[in-house]
Design an enzyme around this catalytic site. Structure first.
Site, mmCIF file in Angstrom:
data_model
loop_
_atom_site.group_PDB
_atom_site.id
_atom_site.type_symbol
_atom_site.label_atom_id
_atom_site.label_comp_id
_atom_site.label_asym_id
_atom_site.label_seq_id
_atom_site.Cartn_x
_atom_site.Cartn_y
_atom_site.Cartn_z
ATOM 1 N N ARG A 1 0.885 -1.294 -0.088
ATOM 2 C CA ARG A 1 0.162 -0.081 0.073
ATOM 3 C C ARG A 1 0.987 1.364 0.105
ATOM 4 N NH1 ARG A 1 -2.025 0.753 4.463
ATOM 5 N NH2 ARG A 1 -1.534 -0.986 5.292
ATOM 6 N N TYR B 1 -2.037 -3.842 -6.955
ATOM 7 C CA TYR B 1 -1.463 -4.689 -5.842
ATOM 8 C C TYR B 1 -2.158 -4.392 -4.526
ATOM 9 C CZ TYR B 1 1.187 -7.997 -2.806
ATOM 10 O OH TYR B 1 2.020 -8.847 -1.833
ATOM 11 N N LYS C 1 -9.436 -2.613 2.353
ATOM 12 C CA LYS C 1 -9.088 -1.335 3.289
ATOM 13 C C LYS C 1 -9.908 0.049 2.879
ATOM 14 C CE LYS C 1 -5.631 -3.479 5.237
ATOM 15 N NZ LYS C 1 -5.549 -4.133 6.512
ATOM 16 N N HIS D 1 -10.176 -2.190 12.499
ATOM 17 C CA HIS D 1 -8.896 -2.910 11.913
ATOM 18 C C HIS D 1 -8.935 -3.907 13.123
ATOM 19 C CE1 HIS D 1 -4.700 -2.927 10.236
ATOM 20 N NE2 HIS D 1 -5.431 -3.780 9.554
ATOM 21 N N SER E 1 0.377 -3.146 12.825
ATOM 22 C CA SER E 1 0.943 -4.229 11.970
ATOM 23 C C SER E 1 2.377 -4.821 12.853
ATOM 24 C CB SER E 1 1.565 -3.777 10.634
ATOM 25 O OG SER E 1 2.292 -2.584 10.452
ATOM 26 N N CYS F 1 2.354 -7.377 14.873
ATOM 27 C CA CYS F 1 2.284 -7.493 16.348
ATOM 28 C C CYS F 1 1.628 -9.248 16.422
ATOM 29 C CB CYS F 1 1.416 -6.837 17.079
ATOM 30 S SG CYS F 1 2.158 -5.141 17.393
ATOM 31 N N ASP G 1 -8.796 -9.701 10.078
ATOM 32 C CA ASP G 1 -8.206 -8.151 9.673
ATOM 33 C C ASP G 1 -9.249 -7.028 9.910
ATOM 34 O OD1 ASP G 1 -6.145 -6.604 8.549
ATOM 35 O OD2 ASP G 1 -7.147 -6.513 6.799
ATOM 36 N N ARG H 1 2.451 -12.285 -0.385
ATOM 37 C CA ARG H 1 1.080 -12.733 0.363
ATOM 38 C C ARG H 1 0.544 -13.877 -0.251
ATOM 39 N NH1 ARG H 1 -1.265 -8.746 4.162
ATOM 40 N NH2 ARG H 1 0.536 -7.184 4.233
HETATM 41 O O1 SAT Z 1 -2.439 -4.521 1.012
HETATM 42 S S1 SAT Z 1 -3.187 -4.635 2.163
HETATM 43 O O2 SAT Z 1 -3.791 -3.170 2.700
HETATM 44 O O3 SAT Z 1 -4.388 -5.337 1.830
HETATM 45 C C1 SAT Z 1 -2.416 -5.274 3.663
HETATM 46 C C2 SAT Z 1 -2.027 -4.586 4.249
HETATM 47 O O4 SAT Z 1 -1.177 -3.745 4.224
HETATM 48 O O5 SAT Z 1 -2.480 -4.533 5.619
HETATM 49 MN MN MN Z 2 -4.774 -5.060 8.175
#
Ligand code: SAT
Ligand code: MN
Length: 603
Positions: A78, A206, A215, A235, A257, A259, A286, A387
């Site tokens: 992201r 992506y 998101k 989240h 993130s 954790c 998530d 991923r």
């Molecule tokens: O790429 S995503 O936003 O779906 C996953 C992440 O960065 O938490």
């Molecule tokens: Mn997430």
């Protein structure tokens, strides 16, 4: 331009048809394909993708139904600096988001979409976030020129004709327009128009930038809708702990993130808990949507997603056997290492998986990788943000209510961060308002996985900082206000698995043993466990935690639970960095909670 005339087109209502027509006139695709979500359609898309070089089919004995994909090496995560909340005034986006005026954003992006799909296919991807028929389920329609995105949306959401069923003849659907264009970071924008229920994403193919249900819709747009309509988009993971008696306690948890959120969502209890009959099942890893059930007055939750988009490196049968099983079939692997087997078929490999490194493979950048190259240059076969995209139905511990439109009643909300100092293993907020303060000031130390300095505490309110689709101050006020809508609200807890001693060693074993902390949390929710009052909240004494077989002495537990007044005063000072940023509109409840904490510490 040819328009397919399959049954899926006829199934869409006139609002959808009109909108698709208008967008097609802008983007000018060669072809429009309306997806219905069938298995046959899926197979055909994968076949097409293999012909086009979008996918590589993996060895089907080892990886049934699995494919490999590599995204552009400039497009692997992201991009928060290119993500905008687009509202009439800057106030709508608030102090923590990038803002563009909605008018300016449309004017800037529209010329980029002009003819962007020439020579390409536009996929019309109807999807539902949430189980069919849920009071909170939301329909989205994504138009995309990416076949990879089309099939990924089929895993991550309830995709196809089922969405038309949910939508009926209504006009309430999120309009998601997506073009990869030339995948140029200079022409990459992820724009949200909360007031128009619209998302425009361009220049990326992506993850969260491109799979717009996740998101963009389920957090940014949904958080705005939730504030308007008195529900919450968070989240958080969602799990169920079933006691030997059969009693079920549902828990939602927010962690920044790095954790171990996915691992916690799929936690494997220690053997003695399993033997005793404890079971942990997953609803989501998530995102949760929560609303107040009118009958019970309790907070109910669903996971709006239907799949997992999980980080691959480091996932193995020791760290997360359930994730390994979830990705074992009908999954997509993106940006991992690609291995050619002796028979010419393909396999995947990543750092810290169960298998030894291959003699050579193709890395996430499409270059040759060998263990020798890795030793010399540190090059990774798999990108750290590579991923797996897997249907949640593959999860061996999927909760029986994961598809229940009525959702599940949430008894506990847990906030957690990675904190090597100051913050104890577990404590309970005094009440909802105090719990909101704990979430609002949530902090976590940066790891090597993120860019920048390592070990710095970053504030990440509710682990939602990049995902709040409106003004953060209104978001916090909304959290406080939700209290009044509930008759029986969840208890709020704070955990920290990562406290270290003076020798720099972790004080808590973590992983499956986090079950012991979870058990105290459950017992508190069910009115069974004892706690003592401390300045920062309710805490278990050593004898209130199950430490059997851990080899920790009561003194160890005292150390891991200790609250040092001086350290907490510094903690308060370090929270100021965030609070000053929010100053002006900061909800007064935050200030009150802070003052109460100061007076409890000072007494
Ligand atoms: O790429 S995503 O936003 O779906 C996953 C992440 O960065 O938490
Ligand atoms: Mn997430």
């Amino acid at each position: 331009m040819t328009t397919a005339t399959n049954a899926a087109v006829a199934a869409a209502n006139t609002y959808v048809q009109q909108w698709v027509k208008e967008q097609a006139e802008i983007c000018k695709p060669d072809k429009i394909v309306w997806l219905n979500g069938s298995q046959q359609e899926r197979d055909a898309l994968f076949e097409q993708g293999c012909r086009d070089g979008v996918f590589v089919k993996l060895n089907q004995q080892k990886w049934p139904g699995c494919y490999y994909h590599r995204s552009n090496s400039n497009d692997v995560a992201r991009t928060e600096h290119l993500t905008f909340i687009c509202t009439p005034t800057a106030d709508g986006a608030g102090p923590t988001n990038n803002w563009m005026s909605d008018k300016d954003a449309y004017a800037k992006l529209k010329p980029m979409y002009e003819g962007s799909m020439k020579g390409r296919t536009m996929y019309v991807i109807p999807f539902i976030m949430g189980p069919l028929g849920s009071p909170l389920a939301k329909v989205g329609v994504q138009l995309s020129d990416s076949l990879y995105v089309a099939v990924s949306m089929g895993i991550m959401t309830r995709m196809g004709d089922v969405a038309w069923k949910q939508l009926g003849d209504g006009n309430e659907f999120t309009r998601c327009l997506h073009s990869v264009l030339d995948c140029n970071p200079d022409r990459r924008f992820i724009c949200h128009f909360p007031q128009d229920n619209t998302i425009w994403s361009i220049g990326s193919g992506y993850g969260g930038n491109a799979l717009l249900g996740k998101k963009c819709l389920a957090l940014r747009i949904a958080s705005y809708l939730g504030q308007q309509q008195s529900w919450m988009a968070e989240h958080m993971l969602l799990m169920c702990a079933q006691a030997p008696s059969g009693e079920k306690t549902y828990v939602a948890a927010a962690f920044p993130s790095a954790c171990g959120k996915t691992n916690f969502a799929m936690l494997i209890p220690p053997e003695k808990y399993q033997k005793a009959g404890w079971k942990i099942t997953t609803l989501g890893d998530d995102i949760v949507w929560m609303w107040v059930d009118q009958k019970s007055g309790k907070l109910h939750a669903i996971n709006p997603e239907a799949g997992y988009f999980g980080v691959v490196p480091g996932t193995n049968t020791r760290s997360n056997p359930n994730a390994i099983k979830a990705m074992s079939k009908n999954s997509i692997f993106t940006n991992v290492g690609l291995v050619t087997l002796p028979d010419g078929s393909y396999d995947v490999w990543w750092e810290d998986c169960d298998e030894e490194p291959p003699a050579k493979c193709i890395d996430w950048q499409g270059k040759e990788w060998t263990p020798e190259i890795a030793r010399k240059t540190g090059a990774k076969a798999a990108h750290p943000n590579s991923r797996f995209t897997a249907p949640m139905a593959n999860n061996p511990v999927l909760d029986a209510s994961a598809n229940d439109p009525a959702g599940v009643p949430v008894s506990a909300i847990i906030f957690g961060g990675r904190r090597s100092k100051t913050v104890p293993l577990v404590f309970q907020a005094f009440n909802w308002m105090h719990g909101v303060y704990l979430g609002a000031t949530l902090g976590s130390e940066t790891t090597a996985a993120a860019t920048g300095q390592v070990g710095v505490v970053r504030r990440d309110p509710m682990a939602m900082l990049p995902f709040i689709g409106y003004n953060v101050n209104e978001y916090l006020a909304h959290w406080f206000r939700m209290r009044r809508t509930m008759k029986d609200c969840p208890r709020i807890f704070h955990v920290n698995w990562f406290r270290k001693n003076d020798q720099g060693k972790f004080m808590w074993p973590g992983f499956g043993d986090n079950m012991r902390v979870l058990k105290w949390i459950i017992d508190r929710c069910q009115g069974r466990a004892y706690a003592v009052e401390t300045p920062i909240g309710w805490m278990p004494r050593a004898q209130d935690l199950d430490l059997d077989g851990l080899g920790l002495s009561p003194a160890d537990v005292e150390a891991i639970q200790s609250v040092n007044v001086q350290e907490y005063m510094s903690e308060l000072l370090s929270q100021e960095e965030l609070l000053l940023k929010l100053a002006g509109e900061l909800p007064k409840e935050i200030v009150f909670q802070r003052e109460l904490l100061v007076s409890r510490l000072a007494l």
